[in-house]
Scaffold this active site. Structure first.
Site, PDB file in Angstrom:
ATOM      1  N   ARG A 188      -6.633 -13.022  10.556  1.00 58.70           N
ATOM      2  CA  ARG A 188      -5.146 -12.624  10.974  1.00 58.70           C
ATOM      3  C   ARG A 188      -5.233 -12.147  12.451  1.00 58.70           C
ATOM      4  O   ARG A 188      -5.391 -10.949  12.340  1.00 58.70           O
ATOM      5  CB  ARG A 188      -4.651 -11.909   9.806  1.00 58.70           C
ATOM      6  CG  ARG A 188      -4.520 -12.332   8.506  1.00 58.70           C
ATOM      7  CD  ARG A 188      -3.591 -11.345   7.559  1.00 58.70           C
ATOM      8  NE  ARG A 188      -3.844 -11.712   6.287  1.00 58.70           N
ATOM      9  CZ  ARG A 188      -2.938 -11.034   5.510  1.00 58.70           C
ATOM     10  NH1 ARG A 188      -2.015 -10.482   5.720  1.00 58.70           N
ATOM     11  NH2 ARG A 188      -3.260 -11.256   4.186  1.00 58.70           N
ATOM     12  N   GLU A 242      -5.114 -10.278  -8.576  1.00 57.44           N
ATOM     13  CA  GLU A 242      -5.847  -9.497  -7.582  1.00 57.44           C
ATOM     14  C   GLU A 242      -6.881  -8.548  -8.562  1.00 57.44           C
ATOM     15  O   GLU A 242      -6.167  -8.105  -9.442  1.00 57.44           O
ATOM     16  CB  GLU A 242      -5.101  -8.763  -6.776  1.00 57.44           C
ATOM     17  CG  GLU A 242      -4.274  -9.635  -5.633  1.00 57.44           C
ATOM     18  CD  GLU A 242      -3.681  -9.106  -4.649  1.00 57.44           C
ATOM     19  OE1 GLU A 242      -3.065  -9.398  -3.598  1.00 57.44           O
ATOM     20  OE2 GLU A 242      -3.343  -7.522  -4.756  1.00 57.44           O
ATOM     21  N   ARG A 246       3.607 -15.882  -5.665  1.00 56.48           N
ATOM     22  CA  ARG A 246       4.103 -16.554  -4.378  1.00 56.48           C
ATOM     23  C   ARG A 246       2.928 -16.984  -3.658  1.00 56.48           C
ATOM     24  O   ARG A 246       1.848 -16.786  -4.041  1.00 56.48           O
ATOM     25  CB  ARG A 246       4.675 -15.743  -3.405  1.00 56.48           C
ATOM     26  CG  ARG A 246       4.108 -14.423  -3.081  1.00 56.48           C
ATOM     27  CD  ARG A 246       4.564 -13.532  -2.084  1.00 56.48           C
ATOM     28  NE  ARG A 246       3.922 -12.375  -1.977  1.00 56.48           N
ATOM     29  CZ  ARG A 246       2.887 -12.027  -1.615  1.00 56.48           C
ATOM     30  NH1 ARG A 246       2.006 -12.875  -0.926  1.00 56.48           N
ATOM     31  NH2 ARG A 246       2.138 -10.841  -1.559  1.00 56.48           N
ATOM     32  N   HIS A 299     -12.230  -6.383  -2.502  1.00 62.13           N
ATOM     33  CA  HIS A 299     -10.865  -6.802  -3.426  1.00 62.13           C
ATOM     34  C   HIS A 299     -11.256  -8.483  -3.425  1.00 62.13           C
ATOM     35  O   HIS A 299     -11.426  -9.194  -2.319  1.00 62.13           O
ATOM     36  CB  HIS A 299      -9.808  -6.591  -2.389  1.00 62.13           C
ATOM     37  CG  HIS A 299      -8.575  -7.413  -2.427  1.00 62.13           C
ATOM     38  ND1 HIS A 299      -7.532  -6.507  -2.770  1.00 62.13           N
ATOM     39  CD2 HIS A 299      -8.285  -8.559  -2.674  1.00 62.13           C
ATOM     40  CE1 HIS A 299      -6.491  -7.306  -2.941  1.00 62.13           C
ATOM     41  NE2 HIS A 299      -6.732  -8.453  -2.899  1.00 62.13           N
ATOM     42  N   GLY A 312       0.741  -1.070  -0.006  1.00 61.75           N
ATOM     43  CA  GLY A 312      -0.094   0.223  -0.001  1.00 61.75           C
ATOM     44  C   GLY A 312       1.138   1.245  -0.037  1.00 61.75           C
ATOM     45  O   GLY A 312       0.470   2.435  -0.054  1.00 61.75           O
ATOM     46  N   LYS A 340      -7.947   5.045 -12.505  1.00 64.82           N
ATOM     47  CA  LYS A 340      -9.242   5.522 -11.810  1.00 64.82           C
ATOM     48  C   LYS A 340      -9.397   4.957 -10.508  1.00 64.82           C
ATOM     49  O   LYS A 340      -9.005   3.890 -10.244  1.00 64.82           O
ATOM     50  CB  LYS A 340     -10.460   4.827 -12.783  1.00 64.82           C
ATOM     51  CG  LYS A 340     -11.548   5.158 -12.320  1.00 64.82           C
ATOM     52  CD  LYS A 340     -12.245   6.365 -12.772  1.00 64.82           C
ATOM     53  CE  LYS A 340     -13.574   6.761 -12.458  1.00 64.82           C
ATOM     54  NZ  LYS A 340     -13.802   8.256 -12.502  1.00 64.82           N
ATOM     55  N   TYR A 341      -9.796   5.790  -9.475  1.00 68.30           N
ATOM     56  CA  TYR A 341     -10.010   5.409  -8.171  1.00 68.30           C
ATOM     57  C   TYR A 341     -11.270   4.912  -8.236  1.00 68.30           C
ATOM     58  O   TYR A 341     -12.449   5.667  -8.236  1.00 68.30           O
ATOM     59  CB  TYR A 341      -9.797   6.617  -7.260  1.00 68.30           C
ATOM     60  CG  TYR A 341      -9.992   6.149  -5.609  1.00 68.30           C
ATOM     61  CD1 TYR A 341      -9.144   5.318  -5.173  1.00 68.30           C
ATOM     62  CD2 TYR A 341     -11.105   6.839  -5.272  1.00 68.30           C
ATOM     63  CE1 TYR A 341      -9.407   5.096  -3.631  1.00 68.30           C
ATOM     64  CE2 TYR A 341     -11.368   6.213  -3.832  1.00 68.30           C
ATOM     65  CZ  TYR A 341     -10.381   5.561  -2.930  1.00 68.30           C
ATOM     66  OH  TYR A 341     -10.569   5.030  -1.700  1.00 68.30           O
TER      67      TYR A 341
HETATM   68  P1  ADP Z   1       0.012  -2.998  -3.003  1.00 68.38           P
HETATM   69  O1  ADP Z   1       0.976  -3.980  -3.889  1.00 68.38           O
HETATM   70  O2  ADP Z   1       0.772  -1.932  -2.513  1.00 68.38           O
HETATM   71  O3  ADP Z   1      -0.666  -3.784  -1.863  1.00 68.38           O
HETATM   72  P2  ADP Z   1      -2.424  -3.064  -4.749  1.00 68.38           P
HETATM   73  O4  ADP Z   1      -2.557  -2.556  -6.205  1.00 68.38           O
HETATM   74  O5  ADP Z   1      -2.487  -4.482  -4.461  1.00 68.38           O
HETATM   75  O6  ADP Z   1      -1.036  -2.311  -3.970  1.00 68.38           O
HETATM   76  O7  ADP Z   1      -3.499  -2.285  -3.886  1.00 68.38           O
HETATM   77  C1  ADP Z   1      -3.693  -2.261  -2.487  1.00 68.38           C
HETATM   78  C2  ADP Z   1      -5.078  -1.917  -2.131  1.00 68.38           C
HETATM   79  O8  ADP Z   1      -5.201  -0.568  -2.337  1.00 68.38           O
HETATM   80  C3  ADP Z   1      -6.303  -2.659  -2.800  1.00 68.38           C
HETATM   81  O9  ADP Z   1      -6.522  -3.884  -2.144  1.00 68.38           O
HETATM   82  C4  ADP Z   1      -7.158  -1.568  -2.679  1.00 68.38           C
HETATM   83  O10 ADP Z   1      -7.677  -1.538  -1.360  1.00 68.38           O
HETATM   84  C5  ADP Z   1      -6.621  -0.369  -2.807  1.00 68.38           C
HETATM   85  N1  ADP Z   1      -6.592   0.049  -4.176  1.00 68.38           N
HETATM   86  C6  ADP Z   1      -5.594  -0.301  -5.286  1.00 68.38           C
HETATM   87  N2  ADP Z   1      -5.879   0.217  -6.754  1.00 68.38           N
HETATM   88  C7  ADP Z   1      -7.229   0.835  -6.423  1.00 68.38           C
HETATM   89  C8  ADP Z   1      -8.103   1.630  -7.216  1.00 68.38           C
HETATM   90  N3  ADP Z   1      -7.719   1.726  -8.532  1.00 68.38           N
HETATM   91  N4  ADP Z   1      -9.201   2.082  -6.749  1.00 68.38           N
HETATM   92  C9  ADP Z   1      -9.641   2.178  -5.303  1.00 68.38           C
HETATM   93  N5  ADP Z   1      -8.793   1.480  -4.578  1.00 68.38           N
HETATM   94  C10 ADP Z   1      -7.334   0.780  -4.885  1.00 68.38           C
END
Ligand code: ADP
Length: 451
Positions: free
Chosen positions: A337, A275, A291, A208, A165, A201-202
């Site tokens: 967890r 993911e 992994r 997830h 994150g 795009k957010y």
């Molecule tokens: P990291 O490798 O840092 O964990 P990720 O790409 O897997 O990054 O994203 C981690 C989390 O961030 C996701 O599970 C989600 O909660 C949030 N996230 C990532 N991309 C988006 C997006 N485009 N819009 C909204 N939330 C996002």
């Protein structure tokens, strides 16, 4: 098959891998830092080697020390677990130079998926749906503004080398964008030594949902359904379940087949997780982890397939033991967890466990390397263990989970057990109605008391 596997990890995952090796009749080597001399995996392994002081870069990330440990013990394969060197393509290359097998994908696939921009490009090429956004890295705020104009606000700036994150910033309007790009770049540079960022795009209220896959490296691959990891705090999941409360079997098979086909096409080897964010019935790829994942047990509970054993088998050159038709999804599983953290402030709480009692009974599994008298060192993550519960359906699973959490006792340190006692009784959780922001909103208003 391998004769001796060196487990390049610690904690519950080291023990998990050790168990798989024992079942396969493979000798094991545990490695440990000086802070982990009393680890359960060290006690149970056939041999152990101290690889350095507590600091991870001098022990669990110390490639020369790990190679030396393989040579001293004659290990012919290394299982990296998760975290540490598990997604380090350079480590896989160095092992190959020493004729030691890396239990994981080919180095080229680790590299490809480690760069999130390349991973997204590959996903698009393979027909996997992605979050709308920039095609590559963005050079400056002006380019970010142009892309944001096309996809619309709000947008998320993300680090190409991202993980955990970090390096992620939201911009809700053009006036936030310059600052978001610059802070994401600075954070990415500090965390990963690479300031490449891209824009997406957010999505406001997604879930997830991730798909588990396994391939044999020769073009055979299967999917093992999904895990819903929407209950997150600071982008880290705390509760995972399978099946997702919002997918039916047609939707599962559709996305599962898209992912399995993609893995067949690239001849992926080993276990992997693709993911997605899921909103309004649509899947959007965000990344692939090459992994085993922390939450893999929920998939094992509903498929009956031991993912670590499969992983070791394909790394040794065996074909997959199952075809897609052999995979059936039975019942429902949830993983909690449990961390050594204060349940309200989430401050880490390392120290000695004075009393440790784990729950049991039908459908209850605890993956933990902790024991009574064990001291959780302050140097590493704060996972005490994972409680995984299976039931014939979600209602039975939650009923059993409630009972199992109430039975779990960890004295001497703070843990997040009270958080799970609270969550399992919450009506939204019982209804399966939560998105990735639900937990943080709940924590703001929830008032969870430590025990
Ligand atoms: P990291 O490798 O840092 O964990 P990720 O790409 O897997 O990054 O994203 C981690 C989390 O961030 C996701 O599970 C989600 O909660 C949030 N996230 C990532 N991309 C988006 C997006 N485009 N819009 C909204 N939330 C996002």
């Amino acid at each position: 098959m391998f004769d001796k596997i060196l487990i390049a990890n610690r904690g519950e995952i080291a023990l998990r891998i050790l168990r798989a090796c024992k079942e396969l009749g493979i000798a094991t080597v545990a490695v440990h830092s000086t802070a982990d001399a009393n680890a359960m995996s060290v006690r149970l392994a056939d041999e152990s080697v101290c690889i350095g002081p507590p600091l991870v870069r001098e022990s669990y990330l110390n490639i020369p020390a790990l190679i030396a440990a393989c040579e001293i013990t004659g290990a012919d394969a290394v299982h990296p677990g998760y975290g540490f060197l598990s997604e380090n393509a350079n480590f896989a290359d160095v092992l190959a130079e020493h004729r030691i097998a890396f239990i994981g994908p080919k180095a080229e696939h680790i590299r490809l998926m480690g760069d999130k921009i390349e991973a997204k490009r590959t996903a698009l090429r393979l027909g996997i749906p992605c979050v709308p956004g920039s095609e590559g890295g963005i050079a400056d705020p002006a380019e970010a503004l142009r892309v944001a104009g096309e996809i619309g606000f709000p947008v998320l700036i993300k680090a190409a080398a991202g993980g955990g994150g970090r390096g992620m910033k939201i911009a809700r309007s053009a006036k936030d964008l310059t600052y978001a790009v610059q802070t994401a770049q600075t954070e990415a540079k500090a965390a990963f030594g690479d300031d490449t960022v891209y824009i997406e795009k957010y999505l406001e209220k997604p879930r997830h949902i991730e798909i588990q896959v396994i391939g044999d490296g020769r073009g055979n691959a299967v999917h093992l359904g999904e895990r819903d990891c929407s209950l997150q705090r600071r982008h880290q999941t705390v509760w995972e379940e399978s099946p997702s409360p919002v997918l039916d079997s047609a939707a599962r098979n559709r996305i599962g087949e898209i992912v399995a086909n993609a893995m067949r096409e690239i001849a992926y080897e080993g276990v992997g997780t693709v993911e997605f964010l899921y909103e309004n019935g649509q899947f959007y790829f965000i990344e692939m982890n090459t992994r085993i994942q922390v939450e893999h047990p929920v998939t094992e509970m509903i498929t009956g397939i031991d993912l670590v054993i499969e992983q070791i088998r394909v790394a040794a050159g065996s074909p997959l033991s199952v075809t897609q038709e052999d995979i059936h999804f039975n019942g429902h599983a949830v993983e909690c967890r449990i961390n050594a953290e204060h349940p309200q402030t989430f401050r880490p709480s390392p120290g000695q466990i004075s009393y440790f009692h784990t729950p049991g009974g039908l459908g209850v599994r605890v993956d933990s390397a902790a024991y009574q008298g064990y001291t959780i060192p302050p140097h590493y993550d704060s996972l005490v263990g994972k409680l995984i519960v299976h039931g014939r359906n979600r209602t039975e699973c939650l009923m059993r989970l409630r009972r199992a959490i109430d039975e779990f006792v960890v004295d001497g340190i703070d843990t997040t057990l009270p958080l799970f006692r609270n969550l399992v009784r919450n009506p939204d959780i019982q209804d399966g109605m939560y998105d990735i922001h639900w937990l943080e909103n709940h924590l703001k208003t929830g008032g969870i008391e430590p025990e």
